[in-house]
Scaffold this motif. Structure first.
Motif, PDB file in Angstrom:
ATOM      1  N   THR A 154      -2.334   1.519 -13.280  1.00 31.90           N
ATOM      2  CA  THR A 154      -3.462   0.977 -14.045  1.00 31.90           C
ATOM      3  C   THR A 154      -4.328   2.080 -14.627  1.00 31.90           C
ATOM      4  O   THR A 154      -4.735   2.033 -15.793  1.00 31.90           O
ATOM      5  CB  THR A 154      -4.316   0.066 -13.148  1.00 31.90           C
ATOM      6  N   ARG A 155      -4.635   3.092 -13.803  1.00 33.52           N
ATOM      7  CA  ARG A 155      -5.528   4.158 -14.276  1.00 33.52           C
ATOM      8  C   ARG A 155      -5.375   5.390 -13.413  1.00 33.52           C
ATOM      9  O   ARG A 155      -5.227   5.295 -12.193  1.00 33.52           O
ATOM     10  CB  ARG A 155      -6.997   3.695 -14.216  1.00 33.52           C
ATOM     11  N   ASP A 156      -5.422   6.566 -14.046  1.00 27.37           N
ATOM     12  CA  ASP A 156      -5.514   7.846 -13.356  1.00 27.37           C
ATOM     13  C   ASP A 156      -6.692   8.605 -13.936  1.00 27.37           C
ATOM     14  O   ASP A 156      -6.673   8.999 -15.109  1.00 27.37           O
ATOM     15  CB  ASP A 156      -4.229   8.662 -13.524  1.00 27.37           C
ATOM     16  N   GLY A 157      -7.745   8.783 -13.138  1.00 25.77           N
ATOM     17  CA  GLY A 157      -8.916   9.524 -13.581  1.00 25.77           C
ATOM     18  C   GLY A 157      -9.010  10.868 -12.878  1.00 25.77           C
ATOM     19  O   GLY A 157      -8.061  11.317 -12.232  1.00 25.77           O
ATOM     20  N   ARG A 158     -10.170  11.496 -12.977  1.00 28.69           N
ATOM     21  CA  ARG A 158     -10.327  12.812 -12.355  1.00 28.69           C
ATOM     22  C   ARG A 158     -10.394  12.728 -10.842  1.00 28.69           C
ATOM     23  O   ARG A 158      -9.880  13.599 -10.150  1.00 28.69           O
ATOM     24  CB  ARG A 158     -11.590  13.494 -12.904  1.00 28.69           C
ATOM     25  N   SER A 159     -11.043  11.676 -10.319  1.00 28.22           N
ATOM     26  CA  SER A 159     -11.173  11.561  -8.863  1.00 28.22           C
ATOM     27  C   SER A 159     -10.710  10.215  -8.317  1.00 28.22           C
ATOM     28  O   SER A 159     -10.638  10.032  -7.111  1.00 28.22           O
ATOM     29  CB  SER A 159     -12.627  11.801  -8.437  1.00 28.22           C
ATOM     30  N   PHE A 171      -7.542   4.579  -5.100  1.00 28.88           N
ATOM     31  CA  PHE A 171      -7.442   5.848  -4.374  1.00 28.88           C
ATOM     32  C   PHE A 171      -8.541   6.791  -4.864  1.00 28.88           C
ATOM     33  O   PHE A 171      -8.916   6.761  -6.028  1.00 28.88           O
ATOM     34  CB  PHE A 171      -6.071   6.486  -4.609  1.00 28.88           C
ATOM     35  N   HIS A 172      -9.011   7.639  -3.955  1.00 28.40           N
ATOM     36  CA  HIS A 172     -10.138   8.533  -4.255  1.00 28.40           C
ATOM     37  C   HIS A 172      -9.881   9.882  -3.600  1.00 28.40           C
ATOM     38  O   HIS A 172      -9.320   9.959  -2.507  1.00 28.40           O
ATOM     39  CB  HIS A 172     -11.432   7.907  -3.712  1.00 28.40           C
ATOM     40  N   THR A 173     -10.314  10.939  -4.262  1.00 27.56           N
ATOM     41  CA  THR A 173     -10.164  12.272  -3.680  1.00 27.56           C
ATOM     42  C   THR A 173     -11.143  12.514  -2.544  1.00 27.56           C
ATOM     43  O   THR A 173     -10.916  13.372  -1.692  1.00 27.56           O
ATOM     44  CB  THR A 173     -10.384  13.358  -4.748  1.00 27.56           C
ATOM     45  N   GLY A 174     -12.262  11.737  -2.517  1.00 26.79           N
ATOM     46  CA  GLY A 174     -13.317  11.975  -1.532  1.00 26.79           C
ATOM     47  C   GLY A 174     -14.275  13.046  -2.032  1.00 26.79           C
ATOM     48  O   GLY A 174     -13.887  13.948  -2.773  1.00 26.79           O
ATOM     49  N   GLU A 175     -15.533  12.921  -1.644  1.00 30.11           N
ATOM     50  CA  GLU A 175     -16.537  13.885  -2.080  1.00 30.11           C
ATOM     51  C   GLU A 175     -17.750  13.794  -1.167  1.00 30.11           C
ATOM     52  O   GLU A 175     -17.879  12.879  -0.353  1.00 30.11           O
ATOM     53  CB  GLU A 175     -16.938  13.606  -3.532  1.00 30.11           C
ATOM     54  N   GLU A 176     -18.646  14.745  -1.286  1.00 30.64           N
ATOM     55  CA  GLU A 176     -19.863  14.753  -0.472  1.00 30.64           C
ATOM     56  C   GLU A 176     -20.801  13.637  -0.917  1.00 30.64           C
ATOM     57  O   GLU A 176     -20.882  13.327  -2.105  1.00 30.64           O
ATOM     58  CB  GLU A 176     -20.573  16.104  -0.589  1.00 30.64           C
ATOM     59  N   GLY A 177     -21.520  13.038   0.044  1.00 31.46           N
ATOM     60  CA  GLY A 177     -22.460  11.974  -0.296  1.00 31.46           C
ATOM     61  C   GLY A 177     -23.250  11.531   0.915  1.00 31.46           C
ATOM     62  O   GLY A 177     -23.208  12.165   1.970  1.00 31.46           O
ATOM     63  N   PHE A 178     -23.993  10.441   0.771  1.00 30.59           N
ATOM     64  CA  PHE A 178     -24.792   9.909   1.860  1.00 30.59           C
ATOM     65  C   PHE A 178     -23.880   9.353   2.954  1.00 30.59           C
ATOM     66  O   PHE A 178     -22.742   8.943   2.695  1.00 30.59           O
ATOM     67  CB  PHE A 178     -25.725   8.808   1.360  1.00 30.59           C
ATOM     68  N   GLN A 225       0.836  -1.206   0.000  1.00 32.38           N
ATOM     69  CA  GLN A 225       0.000   0.000   0.000  1.00 32.38           C
ATOM     70  C   GLN A 225       0.870   1.254   0.000  1.00 32.38           C
ATOM     71  O   GLN A 225       0.567   2.229  -0.694  1.00 32.38           O
ATOM     72  CB  GLN A 225      -0.923  -0.009   1.212  1.00 32.38           C
ATOM     73  N   ALA A 226       1.951   1.235   0.787  1.00 28.30           N
ATOM     74  CA  ALA A 226       2.861   2.379   0.828  1.00 28.30           C
ATOM     75  C   ALA A 226       3.493   2.615  -0.542  1.00 28.30           C
ATOM     76  O   ALA A 226       3.648   3.765  -0.977  1.00 28.30           O
ATOM     77  CB  ALA A 226       3.933   2.159   1.890  1.00 28.30           C
ATOM     78  N   ALA A 227       3.874   1.539  -1.234  1.00 27.45           N
ATOM     79  CA  ALA A 227       4.455   1.677  -2.566  1.00 27.45           C
ATOM     80  C   ALA A 227       3.449   2.287  -3.532  1.00 27.45           C
ATOM     81  O   ALA A 227       3.766   3.218  -4.294  1.00 27.45           O
ATOM     82  CB  ALA A 227       4.930   0.318  -3.068  1.00 27.45           C
ATOM     83  N   ALA A 228       2.211   1.783  -3.506  1.00 23.91           N
ATOM     84  CA  ALA A 228       1.173   2.330  -4.382  1.00 23.91           C
ATOM     85  C   ALA A 228       0.919   3.795  -4.069  1.00 23.91           C
ATOM     86  O   ALA A 228       0.794   4.636  -4.974  1.00 23.91           O
ATOM     87  CB  ALA A 228      -0.113   1.523  -4.235  1.00 23.91           C
ATOM     88  N   GLY A 229       0.851   4.126  -2.777  1.00 25.09           N
ATOM     89  CA  GLY A 229       0.564   5.496  -2.375  1.00 25.09           C
ATOM     90  C   GLY A 229       1.634   6.486  -2.779  1.00 25.09           C
ATOM     91  O   GLY A 229       1.356   7.682  -2.953  1.00 25.09           O
ATOM     92  N   ALA A 230       2.863   6.008  -2.926  1.00 21.08           N
ATOM     93  CA  ALA A 230       3.961   6.896  -3.323  1.00 21.08           C
ATOM     94  C   ALA A 230       3.874   7.315  -4.784  1.00 21.08           C
ATOM     95  O   ALA A 230       4.627   8.188  -5.223  1.00 21.08           O
ATOM     96  CB  ALA A 230       5.304   6.207  -3.064  1.00 21.08           C
ATOM     97  N   THR A 231       2.949   6.718  -5.552  1.00 23.12           N
ATOM     98  CA  THR A 231       2.837   7.019  -6.986  1.00 23.12           C
ATOM     99  C   THR A 231       1.585   7.813  -7.330  1.00 23.12           C
ATOM    100  O   THR A 231       1.280   7.993  -8.512  1.00 23.12           O
ATOM    101  CB  THR A 231       2.855   5.717  -7.811  1.00 23.12           C
ATOM    102  N   VAL A 232       0.844   8.275  -6.308  1.00 20.68           N
ATOM    103  CA  VAL A 232      -0.351   9.082  -6.555  1.00 20.68           C
ATOM    104  C   VAL A 232      -0.187  10.446  -5.880  1.00 20.68           C
ATOM    105  O   VAL A 232       0.672  10.619  -5.009  1.00 20.68           O
ATOM    106  CB  VAL A 232      -1.636   8.387  -6.044  1.00 20.68           C
ATOM    107  N   GLY A 233      -1.023  11.392  -6.264  1.00 21.08           N
ATOM    108  CA  GLY A 233      -0.958  12.733  -5.702  1.00 21.08           C
ATOM    109  C   GLY A 233      -1.405  12.783  -4.247  1.00 21.08           C
ATOM    110  O   GLY A 233      -2.147  11.908  -3.789  1.00 21.08           O
TER     111      GLY A 233
END
Length: 298
Positions: free
Chosen positions: A91-96, A118-125, A54-62
C-alpha cells in the motif's frame, strides 16, 4: 506435502508455533502456509490466520521496520484441510512507515482481510497503564493441579481446556473464572509459548504474540451472562486489532488482562492488555465476536 492439502492434525497438540509462522514464498508478494490449526468450531483458529498474515506482510518490508499495529476482519471460516494463500499488497512505503494489505485466500475466496502497519521507531513520550497486582505464575497451580484439587467443580470442561492448550502454557489467576459466572466482565491469565525460544528474531516473537492474543479473549464478553461451555454457545471472532507498544518474548510469561466493555446485538467486544513479568505493557488487543446460543442448547 501436497500443495493442495494439509494433513489433518490434532487441533492443538501437534502444532509447532515456529512452523506455524513459517511461510513458503511462492512469488514476490505471494505466500503459502505450511501448518493449519483447527478451533473448537471446526474451522481455522483465528490466531493462526492473523499471525500468518502478519508474517507474510513482514516478509515484504525491510528489517529495520517492526509491526506496530494490525487490523483484521475474519470473512469466512477457513478450511483446515487446505493451505492458505496470503496475497500482499504494498500500500505504501514512506521514510519511517510502511503499510501492507494482506488477503488470505482459500480456493480463490478471501477468508481474511488485514491491514498491517510497520514503523522504524523513534524517540518520544512514554507512559503506560499500571499492570494489575496479581500472583506470579510460579505461585499459581497448573490446570492439572487444579483438577486434582477440585475434581467435581473442575470437570470435563477444565480437562478439555487443559488437553487442548497445545503449544500454549497458561495459568488462571482465578480458576473460578473458568467455571462460574463472572461478577464483572474481567478475566486474567498468564500465558506463553515455550517453543518460541527456538527463535531470536523479534519479528517472529511478535507474530507468535499475535497468535497468543486470540487465546481465550472473546469468552470474557459472555462469562458475565453464562459459563462458556463448548456445545452450548457458538462464539466466532469477527475482527481482531492489535497494537504493539514494546518488545516482548513470546516464550516468557505474559499477563493477559482482559475485559469486555460492551455486549449487544449478538456481538461481544473484548479488550486485552498484555504485560510482561516486570509490569511493562507490551501490547493492546481489541476483538469483537459473534455470540449465539448453540442450536438445541438449553
Amino acid at each position: 506435502m501436497s500443495a493442495q492439502h494439509l494433513p489433518d492434525v490434532d487441533p492443538w497438540n501437534d502444532i509447532d508455533v515456529l512452523a506455524l509462522v513459517t511461510l513458503e514464498q511462492l512469488d514476490t508478494l505471494l505466500f503459502r502456509n505450511l501448518v493449519n490449526q483447527r478451533n473448537t468450531n471446526g474451522v481455522l483458529y483465528g490466531g493462526q490466520v492473523i499471525a500468518q498474515a502478519q508474517a507474510a506482510a513482514g516478509a515484504t518490508v525491510g528489517p529495520e521496520l517492526r509491526c506496530h499495529s494490525l487490523h483484521g476482519y475474519f470473512l469466512r471460516g477457513g478450511d483446515c484441510d487446505r493451505p492458505v494463500i496470503y496475497q500482499v499488497d504494498k500500500t505504501r512505503d514512506g521514510r519511517s512507515f510502511s503499510t501492507r494489505r494482506v488477503t488470505a485466500l482459500q480456493n480463490g475466496v478471501p477468508i481474511l482481510h488485514m491491514e498491517c502497519s510497520f514503523h522504524t521507531g523513534e524517540e518520544g513520550f512514554e507512559h503506560q497503564l499500571t499492570a494489575p497486582a496479581v500472583p506470579q505464575p510460579e505461585d499459581l497451580p497448573t490446570m492439572n493441579e487444579l483438577i486434582a484439587a477440585e475434581p467435581e467443580r473442575l470437570g470435563a470442561y477444565a480437562r478439555y481446556c487443559s488437553e487442548k492448550s497445545g503449544p500454549i502454557d497458561f495459568k488462571l489467576v482465578d480458576w473460578r473464572q473458568l467455571v462460574e459466572r463472572l461478577d464483572e466482565p474481567v478475566r486474567r491469565i498468564w500465558l506463553r509459548a515455550p517453543a518460541a525460544a527456538g527463535s531470536d528474531d523479534p519479528a517472529v516473537h511478535q507474530q507468535i504474540l499475535t497468535y497468543l492474543s486470540d487465546f481465550w479473549l472473546s469468552g470474557v464478553a459472555m462469562n458475565i451472562h453464562a459459563v462458556a461451555v463448548p456445545g452450548r454457545f457458538y462464539i466466532s471472532s469477527l475482527d481482531h486489532a492489535l497494537w504493539f507498544h514494546r518488545p516482548a518474548k513470546a516464550d516468557e510469561w505474559l499477563l493477559y488482562d482482559t475485559e469486555s466493555p460492551s455486549a449487544s446485538s449478538g456481538r461481544g467486544l473484548s479488550r486485552g492488555s498484555l504485560y510482561d513479568r516486570s509490569g511493562v505493557l507490551v501490547a493492546t488487543v481489541m476483538q469483537e465476536a459473534l455470540i449465539r446460543k448453540a442450536r438445541g442448547a438449553v
